[in-house]
Each structure stands twice: as C-alpha cells, then as structure tokens.
Enzyme design. Structure first.
Site, short mmCIF file in Angstrom:
data_model
loop_
_atom_site.label_atom_id
_atom_site.label_comp_id
_atom_site.label_asym_id
_atom_site.label_seq_id
_atom_site.Cartn_x
_atom_site.Cartn_y
_atom_site.Cartn_z
N SER A 189 -11.32 -4.49 -1.67
CA SER A 189 -10.77 -3.99 -0.40
C SER A 189 -11.39 -2.65 -0.03
O SER A 189 -11.69 -2.41 1.14
CB SER A 189 -9.24 -3.87 -0.48
OG SER A 189 -8.66 -5.17 -0.47
N SER A 231 -0.10 -9.52 4.41
CA SER A 231 1.14 -9.08 3.74
C SER A 231 2.14 -8.64 4.80
O SER A 231 1.77 -8.30 5.92
CB SER A 231 0.85 -7.95 2.77
OG SER A 231 0.27 -6.86 3.46
N HIS A 246 -1.06 2.83 2.50
CA HIS A 246 -2.39 2.27 2.74
C HIS A 246 -2.90 2.65 4.13
O HIS A 246 -4.07 2.97 4.31
CB HIS A 246 -2.38 0.75 2.58
CG HIS A 246 -2.47 0.31 1.15
ND1 HIS A 246 -1.69 -0.70 0.63
CD2 HIS A 246 -3.22 0.75 0.11
CE1 HIS A 246 -1.97 -0.86 -0.64
NE2 HIS A 246 -2.89 0.00 -0.99
N ARG A 259 -6.29 4.73 5.18
CA ARG A 259 -7.36 4.26 6.07
C ARG A 259 -7.66 5.25 7.17
O ARG A 259 -8.78 5.32 7.64
CB ARG A 259 -6.97 2.91 6.69
CG ARG A 259 -7.20 1.72 5.76
CD ARG A 259 -7.09 0.39 6.50
NE ARG A 259 -5.75 0.15 6.99
CZ ARG A 259 -4.76 -0.38 6.28
NH1 ARG A 259 -4.95 -0.76 5.05
NH2 ARG A 259 -3.56 -0.56 6.82
N GLU A 278 0.04 -7.11 11.40
CA GLU A 278 0.53 -7.99 10.33
C GLU A 278 0.62 -9.41 10.84
O GLU A 278 1.29 -9.67 11.84
CB GLU A 278 1.92 -7.54 9.87
CG GLU A 278 1.91 -6.29 9.02
CD GLU A 278 3.31 -5.84 8.65
OE1 GLU A 278 4.24 -6.68 8.68
OE2 GLU A 278 3.48 -4.65 8.34
#
Lengths: 178, 178, 178
Positions: free
Chosen positions: A16, A36, A50, A54, A62
C-alpha cells in the site's frame, strides 16, 4: 497518459505504501477508494489515521462492493484512483453471500472498467495462497477466489508489481518511472 | 530437444494453466500425469471436467506415488509429460506412512528421472511455506517436506517458473520460448 | 569491502543454506549469530548438528534478543557475521512481552547497526505474510511485526535475495558475485 498498475504482495510487505507513493507521483487530484468500512470506533480511528498520513491532497471514498460504479463516478473529477484492496473486496462479496460465479463475473467487470478508465488507476491486493491449505472450508473458498480475482486484475494491468519485504519487484511491465 | 521445466506458485496462481500452455506448445502427444485420484464422485467429476478442458490430444495417467516408474513407462509413447503436482505427491507419500528419509530419497530419484527422461517434462508444484507456522505438527512436517522436495526438483530443472497472480516469472533459466 | 545482505524466503526455501554459502565465500573468520536457544535436549542436538554441518571455521554465538550488542561485540574479531533469523528474533521479543513500538525501535536500531557494522553481515529472515489471515490474534500481531521488521532490514541492505524452491532471486541490488 494513464497508468494501470496492479500492486500485490503479502501482509505488511509495503504494497500500500508503494502504491500510494506511485499515486502521489502520478497526479494531484487523488482518490483513495477503500473497500474497508468504518463500522466501529476502532475502525473509524484507524481509517482517520490513514487519511491524515496520506495528506489533504487525497480524497477518500468508501465502497465495499460496487467498485466498478465507483471508478466510473470518480474518474471525471480526478487524476488517479487507488483501489485498496481486492482481497477485502472478495471478503465483502462473500459476506454478501454472492456465488463464486457472481464474484468472478464482477471481477471481470472490474478488470474491464480498470482498462477502460480514462484516468490512472492503481489497484492493491494481497497474495494469500502461499501457505498451508486452510482447514476451514470458507477460508479455502476465499483463497481460491482471491487468487482467481488477482489473476484477472493482473491480466488487465500494464504493470504488475510484487512487493516483498518492502522491495517492489516488477513481474509484468516495469517499475513505473514517474 | 527436450524441455525440463518446473512451475511453482501459490494456490490459484495460474501455475497449472501456464504449465499446460507450455506443454501444448512443446508437442503433440501429451500425457497429464496426475498425482490426484478419482476416489469419489465429486473428484471423478472434477477430473473429467479438467480432462475435457485440456482437450482430446491429452492422455491422462493417474499415479499418486510411483511417478518415477510412470515417467519411464510413458516417455517412449509421448512428446511431453506434465506431472501435476509435487505437493499432492508429498501428501500421498505421507498418507502412505513413509518416513521423511524415504520421501526425500524418492524425490531425489524423481529429480534424476526428470533429468534423464528422453522427452520433455513439465513438473508443477505449490509454494506452501510463506504463511504462518501451522499449529499442527503434521502440517509442519508436510510444509518442511514440500519445501525440500521443491528444492530438489528446482535444482534439477533447466527452467524454474514462479507464477504470481497468473504472471509467470522465470527465477532460473528463462521463460521458455516455444 | 563489506557486504550487507538480507536473505528472505519461505520455510525450507533454501535461504539459510544460500546465506551460509555466501558467508563461506566472503571470509575466513565467520560467526553464526543464532537467535534460537538450546533450551532442551532436542534443540541442543539440532543446534549441534547444524554446527557440525557448518564446519570448524564457524564460531556460534546464541543471542535471542540483544543482536545489536552482539554485532558490535563480534565485529572486531571476525570477517562475516550471519544473523539467523529475524522472525525468531521477533518471536523472542514478543515472548519477552515487548510492545510493538519497542520491537520496531529495536528493529530500527538493528538496521542502523547492520549498515554501520565494519565487517560483512548476512541477515536471514522468513516471509510469513503470504497465507490466509490467521484466526489467532497473537499470530496476526506476529505476522504484522515480522513484515514490518523485514521491511526495515531490507531497506538497510545493499542486496536483498528472495529464495524460492532453493533458487536465489535478487530483488534489490544483485546476487553477490563473491
């Protein structure tokens, strides 16, 4: 020029991070298409952490299952979409009680949408089939499906990168020079 | 010229399809040497469906353990033998209550017969040692043996191909240009 | 010139044999830095048999956790140190009830000591993250940590070798020509 890249590897193999680094170099307007879902507080906290990692240039979307629609909807507004990840997507399809046939048809449709997408797309997945055959029947079914799904996405990609211990290895095409 | 090729990879990584495609290009008279056995109706149906997929040019021979004898017996009548697969062969040897020493000796004999075989041979196996150490003692023994057997066959092969997400990667020799 | 090599792979993939062969060619005075411990008779016998296989030019040092200190202490008296292996080191840290943060800090310190070491160092590890997600929470934590530790060591190494079925594959740098 649009990139169509598939990044796969084991758990904590750096896939990732590598995929995100590629996307950061590909374009400015970036969408993280997450399979997710923030179903509880722990998950929400994890997803938020997360997102902050980023940075603000990344939008997050999502979508646990309908990733073909998501690609189509997101493409006009963005430079690069990072879809993370196919193994969780496969799990979500199994939890939605789809048959193997339906999951594989949907994987075919995703492979086509991946190729046809007018902007760059980086798809992330896991290799889950290099251990012992699991005792559990559902785990075996998942393992078979995850492998079959990976084959379809890899066949459609221009570049396929296997990440091992954080080292990206080009197994189809080449390491994108961006 | 005879090819001696070893194709390995995870579950549903495309290794058997790749091996079969190689064999289809190598020669006309082809034998699929299966270490699986049609012990029940489900298995018989599965084997039959695989046979039909391979097409009428393929003969099928089932031999769970005595694969050295099978190679010797089949070679004079054929162009290429595809032995599928070593991990199931290792399982069959364990079920026959062989010791580790006997299984490894037999793997050595197979490696020699593979090299000595006057026709092309493509041997398929699985990588099973890249997950967590299994709790189960027999699974650990199987995993150790499967890895040791793969090393012997890979050492004897001219070309070793690792299949990942359906992408063949030459890790010894080269991708056979046939 | 000092070599900094990381050799990883699955169980019984030939990684320790390959690493030992490298060390044998690198220098005369060799230390095998083992993270395993002779806690019982079976383990003592196994370690003794490995020592005899390596031969009298190899010294053995057992250090389950404090490998940074061991590297510093051993370097002045040796040509090459083979540290085998990081996955067992991670297990030992977990058994000593360290937090994830502490284990990762120690892995960072090891990566620095690896780079700074005045003599050649070959570090061996296992890939454990390419199977199904384990049911067991501790196994998942171990798997995540083992992957993160491997990334740190691989990033610090000049050459990273993935061993598959006994075939060494250079995934960073090159196969050391020694």
């Amino acid at each position: 020029m649009s990139y169509k890249i598939f990044v796969t590897g084991g758990c904590r193999s750096g896939k990732s991070d590598y995929a995100q680094g590629l996307a950061d170099r590909i374009g400015k307007k970036k969408v993280y298409l997450a399979t997710s879902q923030a179903l509880d507080d722990e998950m929400r906290a994890r997803i938020k952490s997360h997102q902050e990692k980023r940075g603000p240039e990344w939008e997050t979307c999502e979508e646990p299952i309908e990733v073909v629609d998501a690609l189509k909807k997101l493409a006009p507004e963005t430079d690069v979409i990072m879809l993370d990840c196919m193994t969780l997507w496969t799990t979500n399809c199994l939890l939605a009680e789809m048959s193997d046939e339906e999951i594989l048809q949907r994987a075919n449709a995703l492979a086509q949408a991946f190729v046809a997408c007018p902007v760059s797309v980086v798809i992330v997945s896991n290799e889950v089939g290099l251990g012992i055959v699991p005792d559990n029947k559902l785990a075996r079914r998942f393992r078979d499906l995850a492998g079959a799904v990976n084959q379809k996405i890899a066949a459609a990609a221009d570049d396929v990168i296997l990440s091992v211990s954080g080292i990206p290895v080009a197994i189809k095409g080449s390491l994108p020079k961006i």
